[in-house]
Design a protein around this motif. Structure first.
Motif, PDB file in Angstrom:
ATOM      1  N   VAL A   1       3.163   6.537   7.784  1.00  0.00           N
ATOM      2  CA  VAL A   1       3.491   7.026   6.230  1.00  0.00           C
ATOM      3  C   VAL A   1       3.702   8.294   6.432  1.00  0.00           C
ATOM      4  O   VAL A   1       4.404   8.456   5.192  1.00  0.00           O
ATOM      5  CB  VAL A   1       2.069   6.592   6.354  1.00  0.00           C
ATOM      6  CG1 VAL A   1       1.678   7.654   4.468  1.00  0.00           C
ATOM      7  CG2 VAL A   1       1.031   5.226   6.003  1.00  0.00           C
TER       8      VAL A   1
ATOM      9  N   VAL B   1       1.062   4.390  -2.562  1.00  0.00           N
ATOM     10  CA  VAL B   1       1.259   6.143  -2.448  1.00  0.00           C
ATOM     11  C   VAL B   1       1.841   6.877  -2.261  1.00  0.00           C
ATOM     12  O   VAL B   1       1.801   7.542  -3.379  1.00  0.00           O
ATOM     13  CB  VAL B   1       1.144   6.037   0.028  1.00  0.00           C
ATOM     14  CG1 VAL B   1       1.567   7.310   0.089  1.00  0.00           C
ATOM     15  CG2 VAL B   1      -0.057   6.063  -0.209  1.00  0.00           C
TER      16      VAL B   1
ATOM     17  N   LYS C   1       0.588  -1.257   0.096  1.00  0.00           N
ATOM     18  CA  LYS C   1       0.036  -0.215   0.262  1.00  0.00           C
ATOM     19  C   LYS C   1       0.570   1.412  -0.367  1.00  0.00           C
ATOM     20  O   LYS C   1       0.809   2.522  -0.548  1.00  0.00           O
ATOM     21  CB  LYS C   1      -0.659   0.019   1.572  1.00  0.00           C
ATOM     22  CG  LYS C   1      -1.881  -1.054   0.599  1.00  0.00           C
ATOM     23  CD  LYS C   1      -3.119  -1.336   2.429  1.00  0.00           C
ATOM     24  CE  LYS C   1      -4.386  -2.782   1.882  1.00  0.00           C
ATOM     25  NZ  LYS C   1      -5.106  -2.100   1.093  1.00  0.00           N
TER      26      LYS C   1
ATOM     27  N   CYS D   1      -4.828   8.701   2.625  1.00  0.00           N
ATOM     28  CA  CYS D   1      -4.226   7.772   3.533  1.00  0.00           C
ATOM     29  C   CYS D   1      -5.169   7.495   4.334  1.00  0.00           C
ATOM     30  O   CYS D   1      -5.439   8.317   5.465  1.00  0.00           O
ATOM     31  CB  CYS D   1      -3.496   7.735   4.190  1.00  0.00           C
ATOM     32  SG  CYS D   1      -2.241   8.462   2.904  1.00  0.00           S
TER      33      CYS D   1
END
Length: 165
Positions: free
Chosen positions: A135, A101, A97, A113
């Protein structure tokens, strides 16, 4: 407004080459435009007296439409892509994932997100916060946080935007 549509008694006249002619009665200005086989165009109707210019109105409209079309063609439409994470996500799923991004940010799109909580996971919102903070720290070189992580219902949401070059 062009030619006979102009209702002012006198106008400040600008010539076909952009030179200032001065304040003239509307009839005289209109006659000058007709003599040059051009149009009298009101370019500043709110001025005192209104400013009119002698020009080829058809050519002017064509060029402005061409400029607008070119501007539309060159603009970049920014999409908002969404990547869902789970509170108990495994490392490999996170990496997959996270690559998405990076790809979306590289294409110039904004990324939303989200960490979705199911059932009793909502009581451990700090786990979702840690995922989004991870992240955020990993993309800080290529993205800016447009919206900080925030709990909305059963989801925690953060929006990232690519850094301007």
């Amino acid at each position: 407004m062009i030619n006979d549509e102009i209702r002012a008694k006198e106008v400040r006249l600008v010539g076909a080459e952009g030179e200032q002619i001065g304040i003239k009665p509307i009839r005289e200005a209109l006659q000058m435009a007709i003599d040059l086989n051009l149009d009298l165009v009101n370019v500043a109707p709110q001025a005192k007296p209104p400013v009119c210019r002698i020009m080829d109105y058809g050519k002017f409209r064509y060029e402005t439409q061409k400029k607008e079309k070119e501007a539309r063609k060159n603009q970049k439409i920014v999409d908002l892509k969404e990547v869902w994470f789970r509170a108990n996500i495994e490392e490999h799923d996170y990496q997959t994932k996270f690559r998405n991004v990076i790809k979306f940010l590289g294409e110039g799109d904004k990324v939303k997100c989200s960490v979705r909580f199911r059932g009793r996971e909502i009581t451990h919102a700090s786990i979702g916060q840690k995922i989004l903070e991870r992240v955020k720290s990993e993309v800080e070189e290529i993205a800016v946080v447009e919206r900080q992580p925030k709990l909305e219902g059963r989801s925690m949401i953060m929006i990232l935007a690519p850094k301007p070059q």
